[in-house]
Design a protein around this motif. Structure first.
Motif, PDB file in Angstrom:
ATOM      1  N   ASP A 234       0.808  -1.221   0.000  1.00 46.71           N
ATOM      2  CA  ASP A 234       0.000   0.000   0.000  1.00 46.71           C
ATOM      3  C   ASP A 234       0.843   1.274   0.000  1.00 46.71           C
ATOM      4  O   ASP A 234       0.337   2.343  -0.342  1.00 46.71           O
ATOM      5  CB  ASP A 234      -0.935   0.028   1.215  1.00 46.71           C
ATOM      6  CG  ASP A 234      -2.008  -1.057   1.141  1.00 46.71           C
ATOM      7  OD1 ASP A 234      -2.274  -1.544   0.024  1.00 46.71           O
ATOM      8  OD2 ASP A 234      -2.557  -1.422   2.195  1.00 46.71           O
ATOM      9  N   TRP A 235       2.103   1.172   0.411  1.00 46.47           N
ATOM     10  CA  TRP A 235       2.940   2.371   0.455  1.00 46.47           C
ATOM     11  C   TRP A 235       3.257   2.882  -0.952  1.00 46.47           C
ATOM     12  O   TRP A 235       3.437   4.081  -1.160  1.00 46.47           O
ATOM     13  CB  TRP A 235       4.244   2.098   1.211  1.00 46.47           C
ATOM     14  CG  TRP A 235       4.055   1.982   2.688  1.00 46.47           C
ATOM     15  CD1 TRP A 235       4.150   0.844   3.448  1.00 46.47           C
ATOM     16  CD2 TRP A 235       3.718   3.032   3.599  1.00 46.47           C
ATOM     17  NE1 TRP A 235       3.889   1.119   4.765  1.00 46.47           N
ATOM     18  CE2 TRP A 235       3.626   2.463   4.890  1.00 46.47           C
ATOM     19  CE3 TRP A 235       3.480   4.398   3.445  1.00 46.47           C
ATOM     20  CZ2 TRP A 235       3.309   3.215   6.021  1.00 46.47           C
ATOM     21  CZ3 TRP A 235       3.166   5.149   4.579  1.00 46.47           C
ATOM     22  CH2 TRP A 235       3.086   4.552   5.844  1.00 46.47           C
ATOM     23  N   ILE A 236       3.386   1.976  -1.907  1.00 47.54           N
ATOM     24  CA  ILE A 236       3.665   2.372  -3.290  1.00 47.54           C
ATOM     25  C   ILE A 236       2.614   1.731  -4.179  1.00 47.54           C
ATOM     26  O   ILE A 236       2.560   0.503  -4.311  1.00 47.54           O
ATOM     27  CB  ILE A 236       5.075   1.947  -3.730  1.00 47.54           C
ATOM     28  CG1 ILE A 236       6.137   2.564  -2.802  1.00 47.54           C
ATOM     29  CG2 ILE A 236       5.326   2.368  -5.176  1.00 47.54           C
ATOM     30  CD1 ILE A 236       7.554   2.135  -3.130  1.00 47.54           C
ATOM     31  N   VAL A 237       1.785   2.552  -4.771  1.00 51.09           N
ATOM     32  CA  VAL A 237       0.655   2.071  -5.560  1.00 51.09           C
ATOM     33  C   VAL A 237       1.003   2.102  -7.044  1.00 51.09           C
ATOM     34  O   VAL A 237       1.502   3.120  -7.557  1.00 51.09           O
ATOM     35  CB  VAL A 237      -0.590   2.941  -5.305  1.00 51.09           C
ATOM     36  CG1 VAL A 237      -1.761   2.467  -6.167  1.00 51.09           C
ATOM     37  CG2 VAL A 237      -0.954   2.918  -3.824  1.00 51.09           C
ATOM     38  N   THR A 238       0.759   0.992  -7.732  1.00 52.15           N
ATOM     39  CA  THR A 238       0.978   0.935  -9.172  1.00 52.15           C
ATOM     40  C   THR A 238      -0.221   1.518  -9.912  1.00 52.15           C
ATOM     41  O   THR A 238      -1.360   1.154  -9.633  1.00 52.15           O
ATOM     42  CB  THR A 238       1.183  -0.517  -9.637  1.00 52.15           C
ATOM     43  OG1 THR A 238       2.316  -1.080  -8.950  1.00 52.15           O
ATOM     44  CG2 THR A 238       1.430  -0.583 -11.140  1.00 52.15           C
ATOM     45  N   VAL A 239       0.038   2.439 -10.807  1.00 50.81           N
ATOM     46  CA  VAL A 239      -1.004   2.975 -11.684  1.00 50.81           C
ATOM     47  C   VAL A 239      -0.725   2.379 -13.060  1.00 50.81           C
ATOM     48  O   VAL A 239       0.194   2.818 -13.759  1.00 50.81           O
ATOM     49  CB  VAL A 239      -0.977   4.515 -11.723  1.00 50.81           C
ATOM     50  CG1 VAL A 239      -2.079   5.037 -12.637  1.00 50.81           C
ATOM     51  CG2 VAL A 239      -1.138   5.085 -10.316  1.00 50.81           C
ATOM     52  N   ARG A 240      -1.491   1.371 -13.409  1.00 50.33           N
ATOM     53  CA  ARG A 240      -1.210   0.577 -14.596  1.00 50.33           C
ATOM     54  C   ARG A 240      -1.097   1.434 -15.852  1.00 50.33           C
ATOM     55  O   ARG A 240      -1.924   2.289 -16.129  1.00 50.33           O
ATOM     56  CB  ARG A 240      -2.315  -0.470 -14.787  1.00 50.33           C
ATOM     57  CG  ARG A 240      -1.981  -1.540 -15.823  1.00 50.33           C
ATOM     58  CD  ARG A 240      -3.036  -2.621 -15.834  1.00 50.33           C
ATOM     59  NE  ARG A 240      -3.132  -3.283 -14.539  1.00 50.33           N
ATOM     60  CZ  ARG A 240      -2.327  -4.263 -14.149  1.00 50.33           C
ATOM     61  NH1 ARG A 240      -1.358  -4.664 -14.949  1.00 50.33           N
ATOM     62  NH2 ARG A 240      -2.486  -4.825 -12.964  1.00 50.33           N
ATOM     63  N   GLY A 241      -0.023   1.185 -16.584  1.00 51.31           N
ATOM     64  CA  GLY A 241       0.201   1.894 -17.838  1.00 51.31           C
ATOM     65  C   GLY A 241       0.801   3.281 -17.692  1.00 51.31           C
ATOM     66  O   GLY A 241       1.100   3.929 -18.689  1.00 51.31           O
ATOM     67  N   VAL A 242       0.992   3.728 -16.447  1.00 53.22           N
ATOM     68  CA  VAL A 242       1.530   5.075 -16.234  1.00 53.22           C
ATOM     69  C   VAL A 242       2.787   5.033 -15.370  1.00 53.22           C
ATOM     70  O   VAL A 242       3.880   5.361 -15.817  1.00 53.22           O
ATOM     71  CB  VAL A 242       0.479   6.002 -15.581  1.00 53.22           C
ATOM     72  CG1 VAL A 242       1.054   7.413 -15.422  1.00 53.22           C
ATOM     73  CG2 VAL A 242      -0.789   6.036 -16.413  1.00 53.22           C
TER      74      VAL A 242
END
Length: 249
Positions: A234-242
């Protein structure tokens, strides 16, 4: 013709006054700053760094745009030569400004009105043309720092709930316990935490933390390692494609 090619054909002019004369008797600044000197010319870089240190400042020196992109986060103010051997100085200026409000003075031999306009539009807070006097530089630094938000020069500790990131000591702690991170892991975490509401693209992360060498695997490996050390994805969230954004705050 791209600007990077056009400007590379221009002849640089002059040397720093500090190189030709004894240390100037400018007044000592009220505060000591961490100054990043980005200068292509080795002699000018060393003399400028020495002059700033004599005035009580901490100085880190860089000779390339890639090195500047990795070092600016720990600085209170950046003196950026726009004539760099590896990257377009204006692009380096834009990259720093897109992710940070650190005060930045463009220092260059390009002195036309168009050059000044482009430098200021790229995000520089001030523009100084070579050759210049050391007293003038110090005065401009004072003026830029006065205009800067107090947080810009003093906020070196980022806190988010139980997580604390200290830029001065380069230490990370969670619930009061130290978290051992590598240099690049720290730079990556600090970059994301400095912009908690922004999604940072992968390419920009590579540029800021690794100096521009593109590798998707490198970013993903460091993100995965940080998540493991912090005990949660949760500390680093993946924003898919970005790219990625800082979470939990």
């Amino acid at each position: 013709m791209p600007r990077g090619r056009a400007v590379s054909q221009r002849a640089t002019s002059g040397t720093l006054e500090a190189r030709r004369s004894p240390a100037p008797q400018a007044r000592r600044p009220a505060a000591s700053w961490r100054v990043l000197v980005v200068e292509n010319n080795v002699g000018e870089r060393e003399n400028l760094a020495a002059g700033l240190r004599r005035h009580g400042h901490e100085v880190e020196a860089a000779g390339t745009g890639s090195a500047a992109l990795q070092a600016y986060q720990m600085s209170d103010i950046v003196l950026l030569d726009l004539e760099l051997p590896d990257l377009d100085g204006l692009e380096v200026c834009r990259s720093i400004r897109s992710l940070s409000e650190v005060p930045l003075i463009a220092v260059t031999g390009w002195g036309t009105e168009l050059d000044r306009v482009l430098g200021l539009q790229a995000g520089a807070d001030d523009y100084l043309v070579k050759p210049y006097g050391f007293r003038e530089l110090m005065a401009r630094m004072d003026a830029v720092m006065r205009r800067a938000s107090p947080q810009t020069a003093t906020a070196q500790v980022l806190s988010c709930g139980p997580l604390c990131i200290d830029a001065t000591s380069r230490e990370v702690s969670l619930d009061g316990r130290a978290v051992e991170v590598t240099r690049k892991e720290f730079d990556l975490l600090y970059l994301l935490a400095s912009h908690p509401d922004a999604v940072i693209p992968r390419k920009r992360i590579m540029q800021q933390v690794w100096g521009g060498s593109w590798s998707r695997r490198t970013v993903d490996t460091h993100v995965s390692s940080l998540r493991g050390k912090l005990g949660s994805s949760d500390w680093i969230v993946t924003v898919r494609g970005v790219g990625f954004r800082f979470g939990n705050c």
